[in-house]
Scaffold this motif. Structure first.
Motif, PDB file in Angstrom:
ATOM      1  N   ASN A 278     -43.936  48.675  35.911  1.00  0.00           N
ATOM      2  CA  ASN A 278     -44.685  50.119  34.997  1.00  0.00           C
ATOM      3  C   ASN A 278     -46.028  50.297  34.713  1.00  0.00           C
ATOM      4  OD1 ASN A 278     -42.037  52.151  35.856  1.00  0.00           O
ATOM      5  ND2 ASN A 278     -41.107  51.497  33.672  1.00  0.00           N
ATOM      6  N   LEU A 279     -46.008  48.726  33.440  1.00  0.00           N
ATOM      7  CA  LEU A 279     -47.117  47.973  32.711  1.00  0.00           C
ATOM      8  C   LEU A 279     -47.852  47.939  34.499  1.00  0.00           C
ATOM      9  CD1 LEU A 279     -45.349  45.885  30.252  1.00  0.00           C
ATOM     10  CD2 LEU A 279     -46.645  47.636  29.458  1.00  0.00           C
ATOM     11  N   ARG A 280     -47.926  47.181  34.739  1.00  0.00           N
ATOM     12  CA  ARG A 280     -48.531  46.941  35.855  1.00  0.00           C
ATOM     13  C   ARG A 280     -49.301  48.428  35.721  1.00  0.00           C
ATOM     14  NH1 ARG A 280     -52.116  43.373  36.313  1.00  0.00           N
ATOM     15  NH2 ARG A 280     -51.647  43.333  38.417  1.00  0.00           N
ATOM     16  N   ARG A 281     -48.195  49.432  36.753  1.00  0.00           N
ATOM     17  CA  ARG A 281     -48.782  50.512  37.126  1.00  0.00           C
ATOM     18  C   ARG A 281     -50.282  51.186  35.970  1.00  0.00           C
ATOM     19  NH1 ARG A 281     -44.210  52.568  37.920  1.00  0.00           N
ATOM     20  NH2 ARG A 281     -44.069  51.453  40.250  1.00  0.00           N
ATOM     21  N   GLU A 282     -49.371  51.014  35.058  1.00  0.00           N
ATOM     22  CA  GLU A 282     -50.149  51.839  33.912  1.00  0.00           C
ATOM     23  C   GLU A 282     -52.134  51.612  33.887  1.00  0.00           C
ATOM     24  OE1 GLU A 282     -49.559  54.765  32.370  1.00  0.00           O
ATOM     25  OE2 GLU A 282     -47.260  55.067  33.307  1.00  0.00           O
ATOM     26  N   ILE A 283     -51.406  49.897  34.323  1.00  0.00           N
ATOM     27  CA  ILE A 283     -53.248  49.343  33.464  1.00  0.00           C
ATOM     28  C   ILE A 283     -53.784  49.944  34.768  1.00  0.00           C
ATOM     29  CG2 ILE A 283     -53.996  47.633  33.972  1.00  0.00           C
ATOM     30  CD1 ILE A 283     -52.808  47.845  31.647  1.00  0.00           C
ATOM     31  N   ASP A 284     -53.549  49.981  36.501  1.00  0.00           N
ATOM     32  CA  ASP A 284     -53.693  50.266  37.279  1.00  0.00           C
ATOM     33  C   ASP A 284     -54.141  51.680  37.263  1.00  0.00           C
ATOM     34  OD1 ASP A 284     -54.602  49.451  39.842  1.00  0.00           O
ATOM     35  OD2 ASP A 284     -53.636  51.653  40.664  1.00  0.00           O
ATOM     36  N   LEU A 285     -53.912  52.926  37.162  1.00  0.00           N
ATOM     37  CA  LEU A 285     -53.855  53.797  36.654  1.00  0.00           C
ATOM     38  C   LEU A 285     -54.602  54.349  35.135  1.00  0.00           C
ATOM     39  CD1 LEU A 285     -50.201  55.620  37.269  1.00  0.00           C
ATOM     40  CD2 LEU A 285     -51.876  55.820  39.508  1.00  0.00           C
ATOM     41  N   TYR A 286     -55.349  53.198  35.031  1.00  0.00           N
ATOM     42  CA  TYR A 286     -55.932  54.140  33.353  1.00  0.00           C
ATOM     43  C   TYR A 286     -57.440  53.466  34.019  1.00  0.00           C
ATOM     44  CZ  TYR A 286     -58.780  53.109  28.998  1.00  0.00           C
ATOM     45  OH  TYR A 286     -58.883  53.516  28.418  1.00  0.00           O
ATOM     46  N   SER A 291     -56.772  45.717  37.607  1.00  0.00           N
ATOM     47  CA  SER A 291     -55.713  45.222  37.943  1.00  0.00           C
ATOM     48  C   SER A 291     -56.348  44.103  38.379  1.00  0.00           C
ATOM     49  CB  SER A 291     -55.401  46.275  38.843  1.00  0.00           C
ATOM     50  OG  SER A 291     -54.657  47.157  38.322  1.00  0.00           O
ATOM     51  N   SER A 292     -57.141  43.571  38.857  1.00  0.00           N
ATOM     52  CA  SER A 292     -57.123  42.503  39.436  1.00  0.00           C
ATOM     53  C   SER A 292     -57.949  41.233  38.868  1.00  0.00           C
ATOM     54  CB  SER A 292     -59.143  42.546  40.928  1.00  0.00           C
ATOM     55  OG  SER A 292     -59.804  43.098  39.256  1.00  0.00           O
ATOM     56  N   ARG A 293     -57.809  41.311  36.879  1.00  0.00           N
ATOM     57  CA  ARG A 293     -57.749  40.249  36.158  1.00  0.00           C
ATOM     58  C   ARG A 293     -57.229  39.563  36.352  1.00  0.00           C
ATOM     59  NH1 ARG A 293     -61.020  43.195  31.955  1.00  0.00           N
ATOM     60  NH2 ARG A 293     -62.934  44.021  33.068  1.00  0.00           N
ATOM     61  N   GLY A 347     -61.261  25.608  32.020  1.00  0.00           N
ATOM     62  CA  GLY A 347     -61.908  26.042  32.741  1.00  0.00           C
ATOM     63  C   GLY A 347     -61.370  25.431  34.125  1.00  0.00           C
ATOM     64  N   ASP A 348     -60.328  24.928  33.641  1.00  0.00           N
ATOM     65  CA  ASP A 348     -58.898  24.836  34.240  1.00  0.00           C
ATOM     66  C   ASP A 348     -58.142  26.031  34.873  1.00  0.00           C
ATOM     67  OD1 ASP A 348     -57.419  22.748  35.890  1.00  0.00           O
ATOM     68  OD2 ASP A 348     -56.254  22.091  34.825  1.00  0.00           O
ATOM     69  N   LYS A 349     -58.179  26.869  35.526  1.00  0.00           N
ATOM     70  CA  LYS A 349     -57.438  27.966  35.499  1.00  0.00           C
ATOM     71  C   LYS A 349     -57.232  27.414  37.004  1.00  0.00           C
ATOM     72  CE  LYS A 349     -61.755  31.078  34.902  1.00  0.00           C
ATOM     73  NZ  LYS A 349     -62.405  31.487  35.721  1.00  0.00           N
ATOM     74  N   ASP A 350     -55.236  28.230  36.152  1.00  0.00           N
ATOM     75  CA  ASP A 350     -54.089  27.886  37.283  1.00  0.00           C
ATOM     76  C   ASP A 350     -53.498  29.895  36.941  1.00  0.00           C
ATOM     77  OD1 ASP A 350     -52.990  28.054  35.043  1.00  0.00           O
ATOM     78  OD2 ASP A 350     -51.968  26.695  34.979  1.00  0.00           O
ATOM     79  N   ILE A 351     -53.699  30.563  36.781  1.00  0.00           N
ATOM     80  CA  ILE A 351     -53.636  31.583  37.213  1.00  0.00           C
ATOM     81  C   ILE A 351     -54.227  32.913  37.960  1.00  0.00           C
ATOM     82  CG2 ILE A 351     -53.307  33.667  35.090  1.00  0.00           C
ATOM     83  CD1 ILE A 351     -54.158  32.136  32.781  1.00  0.00           C
ATOM     84  N   VAL A 352     -53.412  33.328  38.096  1.00  0.00           N
ATOM     85  CA  VAL A 352     -53.813  34.146  39.851  1.00  0.00           C
ATOM     86  C   VAL A 352     -53.940  35.743  39.298  1.00  0.00           C
ATOM     87  CG1 VAL A 352     -53.661  32.354  41.194  1.00  0.00           C
ATOM     88  CG2 VAL A 352     -51.905  34.102  40.807  1.00  0.00           C
ATOM     89  N   ALA A 353     -54.530  36.507  39.916  1.00  0.00           N
ATOM     90  CA  ALA A 353     -54.246  37.430  40.167  1.00  0.00           C
ATOM     91  C   ALA A 353     -53.910  38.367  41.007  1.00  0.00           C
ATOM     92  CB  ALA A 353     -55.677  38.410  40.002  1.00  0.00           C
ATOM     93  N   GLU A 354     -52.595  39.177  41.088  1.00  0.00           N
ATOM     94  CA  GLU A 354     -51.885  39.926  42.240  1.00  0.00           C
ATOM     95  C   GLU A 354     -51.696  41.618  41.587  1.00  0.00           C
ATOM     96  OE1 GLU A 354     -48.147  38.907  42.714  1.00  0.00           O
ATOM     97  OE2 GLU A 354     -48.567  38.007  44.072  1.00  0.00           O
ATOM     98  N   GLY A 355     -52.250  41.990  42.924  1.00  0.00           N
ATOM     99  CA  GLY A 355     -51.674  43.155  43.078  1.00  0.00           C
ATOM    100  C   GLY A 355     -50.475  43.816  41.673  1.00  0.00           C
ATOM    101  N   ILE A 356     -50.077  45.092  41.804  1.00  0.00           N
ATOM    102  CA  ILE A 356     -48.589  45.635  41.308  1.00  0.00           C
ATOM    103  C   ILE A 356     -47.406  45.198  42.248  1.00  0.00           C
ATOM    104  CG2 ILE A 356     -47.920  47.722  40.391  1.00  0.00           C
ATOM    105  CD1 ILE A 356     -50.220  48.989  40.693  1.00  0.00           C
TER     106      ILE A 356
END
Length: 356
Positions: A278-286, A291-293, A347-356
């Protein structure tokens, strides 16, 4: 009181009037014109200041006026320039041109016209000390010394000073932070922020204790640091104006990383997987761009029953997203969270972006 959106009326100063004067001295017959020019009007200037965290000062001063310029004087003396009106605003303030009408805080009424919602920003003040001339003061008028000629040796003409610029403007604050804590009410965001930073948001055993965004600073090794914002709790339908959190969704638009804090134990009677969806959906609708962050999950309240079972369900539903089990109440998992955020910002990133 926390004001993050307000409409103001700004008016620059008017230029001073030119002077009609003639030189009068002993032994100087027919001295001629010597009327000076009027002084310029003062400007209305917005200045970003890191020591200001909201727009409350404009709630008490919604009409901003700069001083008028002084009138010209004899002996070719120019009038005094009007003093500029400098208004301090928080870094992260966006200025829009607004239509005229009643000047009131949008924090109270929370309603804007379609034209204001789709307006193009005039300026976005993001750096500390950055200045912008919102309204420019009018030029001073000309004295009669400018109108003398071989045919007009005693001119009595002068010009009035020009009017300063004026208009209605909508000022909107969008908190500048590297990461934002997003979650349902009572998920433990404020407690988490208290554990990893020196910020001291209010903590209580009831929802909606956080009524406005609070920014904390996390210290990393090597004199590195990052800012993290505690956003008031969101609920389903927040993008349509439901609940309290919709008033502050704009504050996460500048965050580089979104940290979704969920009550993995389901202590409020909700399913943590559904909460996250639900949180991911609200972010995407706003704002679909949010959502791509890059984002990660903080599975909070691991010290409560059913937390381990629900954590496994969250891991199965989001296998590619980094999940950090924590218990903010007793301080478990804080070091792992700090290391993850440090890897992202250093700089040493290990976080990915994924859709809802």
């Amino acid at each position: 009181m926390f004001i993050d959106r307000i409409k103001v009326f700004a008016q620059a100063g008017k230029g001073g009037r030119g002077c009609v004067s003639f030189r009068r001295e002993k032994f100087v017959p027919k001295g001629g014109p010597d009327g000076g020019d009027g002084g310029r009007g003062g400007n209305v200037i917005l200045r970003a200041d890191r020591h200001v965290d909201n727009l409350t000062n404009l709630f008490y001063e919604p009409i901003i006026k700069a001083k008028n310029g002084g009138h010209g004087k004899g002996k070719k003396m120019t009038g005094r320039a009007g003093a500029d009106k400098i208004v301090k605003v928080p870094a992260g303030t966006i200025v829009y041109a607004a239509e005229g009408g009643e000047r009131s805080t949008f924090n109270a009424q929370r309603s804007t016209s379609n034209s204001e919602q789709s307006a193009i920003p005039v300026i976005d003040l993001t750096r500390d000390g950055e200045e912008f001339v919102l309204c420019r003061g009018g030029a001073g008028g000309k004295g009669n010394v400018h109108f003398k000629s071989s045919r007009n040796r005693a001119p009595r003409q002068y010009t009035e000073g020009q009017e300063g610029e004026e208009g209605y403007f909508l000022l909107e604050l969008r908190t500048i932070a590297d990461a934002g804590l997003v979650g349902y009410p009572n998920a433990g965001k404020s407690t988490l922020l208290r554990k990893i930073s020196a910020a001291r948001p209010k903590v209580a055993a009831y929802p909606f204790t956080t009524l406005h965004p609070i920014v904390g600073v996390i210290e990393f090794p090597g004199y590195q640091r990052a800012t993290i914002a505690d956003i008031p709790g969101l609920i389903e339908g927040a993008h349509r104006g439901l609940g309290l959190g919709h008033e502050f969704l704009r504050h996460i638009t500048r965050c580089r990383v979104l940290v979704f804090v969920i009550d993995v134990a389901g202590s409020e009677g909700r399913n943590p997987v559904e909460d996250l969806q639900n949180l991911r959906r609200e972010i995407d609708l706003y704002d679909p761009a949010l959502s791509s962050r890059p984002w990660l999950i903080v599975a909070n309240k691991m010290d409560l029953p059913d937390a381990k079972k629900n954590l496994k369900a969250v891991q199965e539903r989001f296998p590619r997203i980094k999940i950090l089990p924590t218990s903010a109440a007793i301080g478990e998992g804080m070091d792992a969270l700090k290391k993850t955020l440090a890897a992202e910002f250093m700089g040493d990133k290990d976080i990915v972006a994924e859709g809802i």
